[in-house]
Every structure is written in structure tokens, then in C-alpha cells.
Write an enzyme that holds these catalytic residues in place. Sequence first.
Site, mmCIF file in Angstrom:
data_model
loop_
_atom_site.group_PDB
_atom_site.id
_atom_site.type_symbol
_atom_site.label_atom_id
_atom_site.label_comp_id
_atom_site.label_asym_id
_atom_site.label_seq_id
_atom_site.Cartn_x
_atom_site.Cartn_y
_atom_site.Cartn_z
ATOM 1 N N ASP A 63 0.863 -1.174 0.000
ATOM 2 C CA ASP A 63 0.000 0.000 0.000
ATOM 3 C C ASP A 63 0.908 1.236 0.000
ATOM 4 O O ASP A 63 1.640 1.459 0.974
ATOM 5 C CB ASP A 63 -0.877 -0.056 1.259
ATOM 6 C CG ASP A 63 -1.750 1.182 1.398
ATOM 7 O OD1 ASP A 63 -1.583 2.129 0.603
ATOM 8 O OD2 ASP A 63 -2.584 1.195 2.306
ATOM 9 N N MET A 64 0.862 2.000 -1.082
ATOM 10 C CA MET A 64 1.825 3.109 -1.210
ATOM 11 C C MET A 64 1.644 4.179 -0.132
ATOM 12 O O MET A 64 2.529 5.003 0.079
ATOM 13 C CB MET A 64 1.769 3.725 -2.601
ATOM 14 C CG MET A 64 0.472 4.361 -2.955
ATOM 15 S SD MET A 64 0.495 4.952 -4.637
ATOM 16 C CE MET A 64 -1.252 5.119 -4.943
ATOM 17 N N LYS B 288 3.355 8.166 -11.888
ATOM 18 C CA LYS B 288 2.749 8.671 -13.129
ATOM 19 C C LYS B 288 1.231 8.639 -12.984
ATOM 20 O O LYS B 288 0.637 7.589 -12.827
ATOM 21 C CB LYS B 288 3.179 7.811 -14.318
ATOM 22 C CG LYS B 288 2.531 8.286 -15.613
ATOM 23 C CD LYS B 288 3.046 7.539 -16.803
ATOM 24 C CE LYS B 288 2.516 6.144 -16.897
ATOM 25 N NZ LYS B 288 1.050 6.039 -17.060
ATOM 26 N N HIS C 275 -2.856 12.899 -8.957
ATOM 27 C CA HIS C 275 -4.051 13.680 -9.327
ATOM 28 C C HIS C 275 -5.361 12.947 -9.004
ATOM 29 O O HIS C 275 -6.430 13.523 -9.096
ATOM 30 C CB HIS C 275 -3.995 14.167 -10.781
ATOM 31 C CG HIS C 275 -4.216 13.123 -11.833
ATOM 32 N ND1 HIS C 275 -4.683 13.443 -13.094
ATOM 33 C CD2 HIS C 275 -4.004 11.799 -11.823
ATOM 34 C CE1 HIS C 275 -4.758 12.331 -13.805
ATOM 35 N NE2 HIS C 275 -4.350 11.332 -13.069
#
Length: 233
Positions: free
Chosen positions: A120-121, A134, A138
Site C-alpha cells: 500500500d503506497m 505517473k 491527481h
Amino acid sequence: MGLADWFKKDVLTPPFEELHGATLFHESMKNLDTDFHKMANEALEAHDNFGIPIALREFRDLFNGIQSVTYCCGGSGDDAAARAIVKAFPHIKCTVLVDPKMMIGTKSSDDGLISYVAGDMLNFIPPAQTVVLKFVLHFLTDEDCAKILAQCRKAIPSRKDGGKVIIADIVIDYNSPGPMLEAQLLVDIGFMTMTKGRQRDENEWRQIFKNAGFTDYKLLKKFGARSVFEVYP
Ligand SMILES: C[S@@+](CC[C@H](N)C(=O)[O-])C[C@H]1O[C@@H](n2cnc3c(N)ncnc32)[C@H](O)[C@@H]1O
């Protein structure tokens, strides 16, 4: 999408989530609307297959001197962008972080070009000289961006040892020519309705990097509605 009704409600959930039960690309969309989720992921892959080779040509210097990359995050585990990076720069050791709900443990691609690590980042990013985000931030609130960037700082070495985060994302530029500014603002509206995220201008990005403890950044050449940042610890 029932926008008229949504405006009358006292909710913070984006309209897409109100309708489908999850935000765009969320892994639970796989069960909630299999066809839509498949189409969204195919669109992402088509976007990458078309755009990444051009981006790697335009931004070749980005990966000079880089030995290892963690790419956040792979959808199906067979990520077009990570593959394009290792094909263009075969010496780079590339790890793709995959949502643990989609994969358990660690595995390698069949051709051995990429390692996949489940994680889990928000809590962990596998260490590498460079982390690539990338079109990740957003999708997310400022608070979650701060958590992920804090994990990026832990994952990379100091600037003098080549540590950096590469961020490809939309940067709203109010001086862009009309159709390009329209494209940036349309992405903003799309993401406000479909995700918890938003598009940001350079000042907002700078503040996010600063809040996460990064000391400096470079905004590289703009690439259509997209831009690339190098962010230094
Ligand atoms: C639209 S993709 C992000 C774009 C992707 N970086 C790319 O360029 O193709 C969103 C992905 O992030 C993954 N994801 C969402 N939250 C995550 C988390 N907290 N940790 C790891 N992966 C996550 C989802 O499973 C999904 O595959």
C-alpha cells in the site's frame, strides 16, 4: 451521472462513487462494474502504449545515471509504462508496486524484466534510487499525496546519491493556449466527478512538495496537457 440530483445532496462523495460505489480505477470496480473497469484499464494501457515511447524519447535525460526505479503503481501487474522504461534502459532494475488487494507477496514478470511487490503506497514504497509516480497524485487528496510523498522520501537516497521522485501529472497553466488550458480544466472536472482528486497548478504542486519535506524540484518541459517534475529530497 445524476449530477443535478448530486448537487442538491449534502455529500462529499464524488458523483461517480455515489453512482457506482467506488471511484474510477478503484480495485472494487472490478466486481461492481466489470466491463467498465476493464474498459478504463484498457484505455489507460492504450494511452501508455501510445504516449510512453514518445515521453521516453522527449525526456531521455530523466533516467541517465539511474540504476533502480520503483514504479507506483501497476494495475493488472503488467504495466505498459514500467515495461517501456526497462526496454529503453535495460540496465535499470524496475520494481512495480501493486495494490495488495490485487496481488500477494512478490513475483517477477515472465520475461524477468520487472519485479512486482504488493504494498500500500500510503504505508510503504519499495526502496530505489528513483520513484516514479505517473498519474497517481491527481487521483488523490492533498493529505494522501503528503503521505505517499513521505513514503517516497523514505524509499530514495539523498540527492547527492541520485535520489529523486519523477512525477508525471497534469499541471494547470493558466497561460496555456486556449485548447490546451481547456484540456487541463476538463481533466480537472472529470477527476472532481470521478475521483477524490483534483488537478493542480505549479504553486499548488510546490506547496505539496514542500509540505512533504522535499527541498527542491524542477518542472521539465510540458508534454501536451501533462508535465514532468523531478523532485529532490
Ligand atoms: C489509474 S492507476 C494509476 C496510474 C498508473 N500509475 C499508471 O500510470 O498506469 C491507479 C492504480 O493504483 C492502484 N492503487 C490505488 N491505491 C493504491 C495504494 N494505496 N497502494 C498501491 N496501489 C494503489 C490501483 O489498484 C490502480 O491500479
